[in-house]
Design an enzyme around this catalytic site. Structure first.
Site, PDB file in Angstrom:
ATOM      1  CB  CYS A 192       1.689   8.171 -15.866  1.00 39.19           C
ATOM      2  SG  CYS A 192       0.178   7.820 -16.440  1.00 39.19           S
ATOM      3  CG  HIS A 208       7.302  -3.444  14.532  1.00 40.06           C
ATOM      4  ND1 HIS A 208       6.191  -2.325  14.523  1.00 40.06           N
ATOM      5  CD2 HIS A 208       8.151  -3.164  15.385  1.00 40.06           C
ATOM      6  CE1 HIS A 208       6.574  -1.361  15.733  1.00 40.06           C
ATOM      7  NE2 HIS A 208       7.767  -1.909  15.885  1.00 40.06           N
ATOM      8  CD  GLU A 243      -1.304  12.991  -9.788  1.00 41.24           C
ATOM      9  OE1 GLU A 243      -1.484  11.832  -9.355  1.00 41.24           O
ATOM     10  OE2 GLU A 243      -1.374  13.436 -10.818  1.00 41.24           O
ATOM     11  CD  GLU A 277       3.763  -2.435  12.263  1.00 41.74           C
ATOM     12  OE1 GLU A 277       3.542  -3.534  12.852  1.00 41.74           O
ATOM     13  OE2 GLU A 277       4.710  -1.590  12.530  1.00 41.74           O
TER      14      GLU A 277
END
Length: 455
Positions: free
Chosen positions: A52, A440, A185, A445
């Site tokens: 990782c 926003h 990845e 959102e």
């Protein structure tokens, strides 16, 4: 205060200093147990050394090429700088050495005895490290996984995720074989660093187990970024050429020339040379260690946790298991791990973040579900010129209105999904998502403004 009886050298002996082993050993020592941890290769385990952490550092490095390209649309008069592999590689080594020291320090500060060497069972209460025997009331096997490379002609010419971080020279042409986290990845990493990158996968589509729409969308975006995806194909043999390059012979009869071949074709439990023949440890058909909910093996005072048990091969899961085991054994606090709604991310480009059930699994579990989707080009790319798109998906149990699956492919998906995972753990409903006021302008959102279900 130690609980060791006079019969044993230690209360707890942990084989493997990876995430789960270190957490179990450190917490057990903190609760008063006398603990030893043995590690023969990677202090901190795969995650810190060849997993990782260095992977994420290389992801960051590979993203700069896109940022330099996009900067022109924002008024920056810049050409693409040269990339120096040796600088990245050596700076990574320095950082990993620092983290190794931190792990050593954590164990030392907790009073854990650290033994550098491979621990092997002598009997059910005894292990041997570097020729010296150590007895323990309880033993934990936390040796993690090991990369699997199939037995094909020329397999020794390929590298695994253990070696890929430290190549002597940057390969200009790379073949990545596999379809899981690591393969996807690294294909994106090498593509971003400037290599001509091909990803081969034997199946029809990579990332098996993820939501089908996420898999399809990610494949389209990754291909759009420049990675050449070849599904339903595989390498049958590898040959070294006179100029030092490699020639991969494919099962469809074609061949590919390259400078490096990374095999990311899964991992197997790292159980070799542990002396398991001296103890009664039952294995599953796939070769992982069988454990119950308390992480006990078929010998009740020998435990196993993390990747060797065949569960979710994620660092935070191993950490949680190590903590639960230490609490149960040494803090009079019976604990288990809740494996529902564990969020995860694939750090490809764009990133995948997911929590909960895929659409197919949700249908199987709940029957009637409602699906909400959003597919858009992020604001950042309107000036930068990149054609990359973002995909978001909410899956809701129709009967309870509970959100049972959240999926995203796009910038910062891991960061966004981590926050949403908390809401899902708390049992959030679609109505509660809808009543949440968004931030926003953000991509996030969208998760609280999706009102129209998919037809």
């Amino acid at each position: 205060m130690s609980t060791t009886t006079h019969n044993y050298d230690y209360d707890l002996f942990v084989i493997g200093a990876g995430s789960g082993g270190v957490r179990a050993g450190r917490m057990a020592a903190g609760y008063g147990a006398k603990v030893a941890v043995a590690e023969d290769r990677y202090m901190g385990g795969t995650c810190v050394n060849v997993g990782c952490v260095p992977k994420k550092l290389y992801v960051y490095a590979s993203q700069f090429s896109h940022a330099f390209e996009d900067a022109r649309g924002f008024g920056w008069d810049a050409s693409l700088p040269n990339f120096n592999w040796a600088t990245l590689r050596d700076n990574k080594k320095t950082e990993i050495s620092r983290l190794n020291g931190i792990y050593d320090g954590m164990l030392d500060n907790a009073g854990v005895t650290v033994l550098n060497g491979r621990a092997r069972f002598v009997d059910a209460h005894t292990v041997e490290v570097n020729g010296q025997q150590h007895s323990a009331q309880r033993i934990v096997i936390a040796t993690g996984g090991w990369p699997f490379v199939p037995d094909i002609p020329g397999r020794e010419l390929a590298v695994s995720s253990n070696e890929i971080f430290d190549l002597a020279h940057f390969p200009k042409r790379v073949i990545v074989v596999g379809g899981g986290y690591i393969a996807v990845e690294f294909a994106c990493i090498f593509n971003g660093l400037g290599a001509d990158t091909i990803q081969l996968y034997r199946g029809p589509l990579f990332l098996r187990g993820f939501d089908e729409d996420v898999r399809q969308f990610a494949a389209e975006e990754i291909a759009k970024s420049g990675v050449k995806l070849q599904f339903n194909n595989n390498i049958s043999a590898i040959e070294k050429q006179a100029d030092g390059s490699l020639l991969a012979q494919l099962e469809d009869g074609s061949s590919l020339a390259c400078d490096a071949i990374l095999y990311a074709t899964g991992r197997k439990p790292h159980l070799q040379d542990l002396g398991l023949e001296h103890v009664d440890i039952a294995l599953t058909d796939s070769g992982t260690i069988k454990v119950n909910e308390q992480f006990q093996t078929s010998t009740d005072h020998i435990y196993a946790l993390g990747d060797v048990t065949g569960g979710m091969e994620l660092t935070p899961v191993a950490l949680a298991e190590g903590m639960a085991l230490a609490k149960t054994l040494y803090n009079n606090e019976p604990s288990s791990v809740d494996y529902d709604n564990i969020a995860t991310a694939v750090f490809c480009q764009p990133t995948i973040g997911t929590c909960g059930l895929s659409e197919q699994k949700a249908k199987e579990k709940y029957g009637e579900i409602t699906v909400y989707e959003s597919n858009f080009r992020a604001m950042k790319h309107t000036l930068g010129g990149r054609q990359e798109r973002t995909y978001m998906k909410l899956i809701v149990d129709k009967a309870s209105d509970k959100v049972v699956g959240v999926h995203m492919v796009g910038d910062e998906a891991g960061e966004i999904i981590q926050g949403i995972a908390i809401a899902m753990k708390a049992g959030a409903t679609k109505a509660q998502f809808d009543s949440t006021i968004g931030i926003h302008p953000t991509a996030a959102e969208e998760f609280v403004t999706m009102r129209s279900p998919r037809a």
